[in-house]
Design an enzyme around this catalytic site. Structure first.
Site, PDB file in Angstrom:
ATOM      1  N   ASN A 166      -7.845 -12.868 -21.259  1.00  0.00           N
ATOM      2  CA  ASN A 166      -6.879 -11.799 -21.517  1.00  0.00           C
ATOM      3  C   ASN A 166      -5.431 -12.251 -21.675  1.00  0.00           C
ATOM      4  OD1 ASN A 166      -8.953  -9.808 -21.344  1.00  0.00           O
ATOM      5  ND2 ASN A 166      -8.879  -9.998 -19.115  1.00  0.00           N
ATOM      6  N   THR A 167      -5.175 -13.561 -21.597  1.00  0.00           N
ATOM      7  CA  THR A 167      -3.856 -14.108 -21.901  1.00  0.00           C
ATOM      8  C   THR A 167      -4.004 -14.967 -23.150  1.00  0.00           C
ATOM      9  OG1 THR A 167      -3.109 -14.115 -19.598  1.00  0.00           O
ATOM     10  CG2 THR A 167      -2.000 -15.630 -21.110  1.00  0.00           C
TER      11      THR A 167
ATOM     12  N   PHE B  30      -9.021  -8.528  -7.327  1.00  0.00           N
ATOM     13  CA  PHE B  30      -9.013  -7.281  -6.562  1.00  0.00           C
ATOM     14  C   PHE B  30      -7.661  -7.070  -5.898  1.00  0.00           C
ATOM     15  CE2 PHE B  30      -9.906  -4.159  -3.381  1.00  0.00           C
ATOM     16  CZ  PHE B  30     -10.899  -3.365  -3.945  1.00  0.00           C
ATOM     17  N   ASP B  31      -7.155  -8.108  -5.239  1.00  0.00           N
ATOM     18  CA  ASP B  31      -5.859  -8.017  -4.566  1.00  0.00           C
ATOM     19  C   ASP B  31      -4.888  -8.965  -5.262  1.00  0.00           C
ATOM     20  OD1 ASP B  31      -3.769  -7.537  -2.889  1.00  0.00           O
ATOM     21  OD2 ASP B  31      -4.687  -8.392  -1.094  1.00  0.00           O
ATOM     22  N   LYS B  32      -4.365  -8.527  -6.373  1.00  0.00           N
ATOM     23  CA  LYS B  32      -3.525  -9.389  -7.200  1.00  0.00           C
ATOM     24  C   LYS B  32      -2.208  -9.753  -6.520  1.00  0.00           C
ATOM     25  CE  LYS B  32      -5.268  -7.606 -11.613  1.00  0.00           C
ATOM     26  NZ  LYS B  32      -5.714  -8.877 -12.198  1.00  0.00           N
TER      27      LYS B  32
ATOM     28  N   GLY C 131     -21.894 -12.052 -10.904  1.00  0.00           N
ATOM     29  CA  GLY C 131     -23.173 -11.363 -10.867  1.00  0.00           C
ATOM     30  C   GLY C 131     -23.890 -11.319  -9.542  1.00  0.00           C
TER      31      GLY C 131
ATOM     32  N   PHE D  71      -3.254 -10.262 -16.294  1.00  0.00           N
ATOM     33  CA  PHE D  71      -2.493 -10.873 -15.192  1.00  0.00           C
ATOM     34  C   PHE D  71      -1.292 -10.010 -14.777  1.00  0.00           C
ATOM     35  CE2 PHE D  71      -3.665 -15.564 -16.386  1.00  0.00           C
ATOM     36  CZ  PHE D  71      -4.943 -15.365 -15.914  1.00  0.00           C
TER      37      PHE D  71
ATOM     38  N   ASN E  49     -15.596 -17.455 -14.488  1.00  0.00           N
ATOM     39  CA  ASN E  49     -14.753 -16.293 -14.746  1.00  0.00           C
ATOM     40  C   ASN E  49     -15.561 -15.244 -15.522  1.00  0.00           C
ATOM     41  OD1 ASN E  49     -12.369 -14.689 -15.089  1.00  0.00           O
ATOM     42  ND2 ASN E  49     -11.129 -16.547 -15.127  1.00  0.00           N
TER      43      ASN E  49
ATOM     44  N   ASN F 179     -12.556  -5.798 -18.280  1.00  0.00           N
ATOM     45  CA  ASN F 179     -11.125  -5.676 -18.004  1.00  0.00           C
ATOM     46  C   ASN F 179     -10.327  -6.517 -18.993  1.00  0.00           C
ATOM     47  OD1 ASN F 179      -9.285  -7.936 -16.664  1.00  0.00           O
ATOM     48  ND2 ASN F 179     -11.423  -8.392 -16.098  1.00  0.00           N
TER      49      ASN F 179
ATOM     50  N   LYS G  94     -10.728 -23.042 -12.251  1.00  0.00           N
ATOM     51  CA  LYS G  94     -11.684 -21.968 -12.541  1.00  0.00           C
ATOM     52  C   LYS G  94     -12.018 -21.990 -14.024  1.00  0.00           C
ATOM     53  CE  LYS G  94     -12.632 -17.087 -11.593  1.00  0.00           C
ATOM     54  NZ  LYS G  94     -12.172 -15.896 -10.851  1.00  0.00           N
TER      55      LYS G  94
ATOM     56  N   THR H 231      -4.797 -12.899  -9.871  1.00  0.00           N
ATOM     57  CA  THR H 231      -4.057 -14.052 -10.370  1.00  0.00           C
ATOM     58  C   THR H 231      -2.553 -13.782 -10.326  1.00  0.00           C
ATOM     59  OG1 THR H 231      -5.874 -14.753 -11.784  1.00  0.00           O
ATOM     60  CG2 THR H 231      -3.691 -15.528 -12.391  1.00  0.00           C
TER      61      THR H 231
ATOM     62  N   THR I 258     -17.200  -7.312  -8.679  1.00  0.00           N
ATOM     63  CA  THR I 258     -17.648  -6.127  -9.397  1.00  0.00           C
ATOM     64  C   THR I 258     -18.596  -5.273  -8.567  1.00  0.00           C
ATOM     65  OG1 THR I 258     -17.371  -7.293 -11.488  1.00  0.00           O
ATOM     66  CG2 THR I 258     -18.762  -5.332 -11.513  1.00  0.00           C
TER      67      THR I 258
END
Length: 360
Positions: free
Chosen positions: A195-196, A71-73, A315, A122, A261, A118, A232, A93, A337
């Site tokens: 996503n990486t 949320f606050d990258k 969740g 990163f 995650n 999403n 994580k 991250t 979320t």
């Protein structure tokens, strides 16, 4: 904003906006309200009850419920977010180098499932820029704490720079560790984002052991005191791999695990499959993750020593959801979320529900 009013605003305004644009608007609104003095009002309204204070990782958390990474990258809104009642804020991250992330669009709502997909990749300003912001934020936090006001615990989630090959991952994580360990209450090694490219390969024990050992050694070397270190993991690990991670955490006497995650699975969704396929790749988050996250939590708690903390995420929507994670052995719980769908007073509702259970 009461839940019905927020839901009306979400349905009529926010849901019609690009999700990433709506996110930026919300963050800017929180920051502007905080600058205008609304932070004190929100803090009085939403501050967790003292009964919710929780000791974990050798740190006292004002509440067991906090905000997950993502949320606050860039550590741009830690204090405005904390004024909503979060016991901790996990920044990131963050990667060693600044990077733009994946091409847009890269954030998608599945409203029927109250879920998100999403593939942000990163996107962040890099470790050194985030370090400067956190130095200033921590000075404010110390002043709040000295004044007896609500002050959040600040975690920092570390990831791999996309441009860095896997064989250079350890050195890349060490760049972030050196910059950010001195300004973090705890650190998280994130090897589970989908996503990486290639990142999840670092979850293998052979790759994970030297990475965690190196990060821990560097964090302790650059900090005045021990900085708790967690790893994580993904919900997509099979049970044997979850057990293997638990074994490694025990072997290294690591401080804990964050589970879990986002998932690459698309099972259990009510959203039409054609729409899901149109969205494409990315990590899925939301209530659909709850069952697997609980399974991983329970499995880890059985395997890990009591001293190893577990932060459960995936969740959790209601106070009952959070309480269930705590009853299953989580030391702390995170959400993200549901914040999108429930609005800024969501945290207050969860803390009030937890406090009511504590009284009962």
């Amino acid at each position: 904003m009461p839940a019905p009013l927020y839901r009306l605003a979400f349905r009529t305004v926010l849901s019609r906006m690009d999700p990433e644009g709506a996110h930026r608007l919300v963050v800017r609104g929180l920051r502007a309200a905080h600058r205008l003095g609304a932070g004190r009002v929100l803090e009085r309204l939403s501050r967790p009850h003292p009964q919710l204070e929780t000791e974990a990782l050798g740190v006292l958390f004002p509440s067991p419920f906090g905000l997950a990474a993502g949320f606050d990258k860039g550590a741009t809104a830690v204090l405005p977010l904390a004024s909503l009642g979060f016991g901790h804020i996990e920044v990131g991250t963050v990667t060693g180098q600044a990077q733009p992330g994946s091409p847009r669009p890269r954030l998608f709502r599945l409203v029927q499932d109250r879920a998100l997909i999403n593939r942000m990749g990163f996107n962040n300003d890099g470790a050194h820029e985030v370090r400067e912001r956190l130095e200033a934020t921590r000075r404010h936090v110390e002043r709040l704490r000295s004044a007896g006001r609500h002050a959040p615990v600040i975690g920092v989630n570390l990831g791999k720079t996309k441009a860095v090959p896997l064989e250079g991952a350890v050195e890349d994580y060490l760049v972030s560790t050196k910059a950010l360990a001195p300004v973090a209450d705890y650190l998280v090694v994130n090897v589970s984002s989908p996503n990486t490219p290639g990142l999840r390969q670092l979850q293998s024990i052979e790759a994970l052991r030297p990475l965690l050992m190196a990060v821990r050694e560097e964090a302790d070397a650059v900090s005045e005191q021990h900085v708790p270190l967690l790893v994580k993991i993904a919900p997509d690990l099979d049970d044997e791999d979850v057990d293997a991670v638990a074994g490694l955490v025990s072997e290294l006497s690591l401080d804990g695990v964050i589970a879990t995650n986002t998932t690459i699975s698309r099972q259990g969704l009510r959203t039409p499959s054609a729409e899901v396929e149109r969205i494409g790749a990315g990590g899925l988050s939301g209530p659909v993750l709850a069952e697997r996250s609980l399974e991983v939590l329970a499995r880890l708690r059985r395997s890990l020593p009591k001293a190893a903390a577990i932060i459960s995420v995936g969740g959790a929507v209601t106070g009952d959801d959070v309480a269930r994670r705590l009853e299953h052995g989580a030391d702390l719980v995170q959400g993200y979320t549901a914040f999108v769908y429930e609005g800024p007073l969501w945290v207050r509702r969860i803390n009030r529900a937890l406090a009511a259970r504590a009284v009962d």
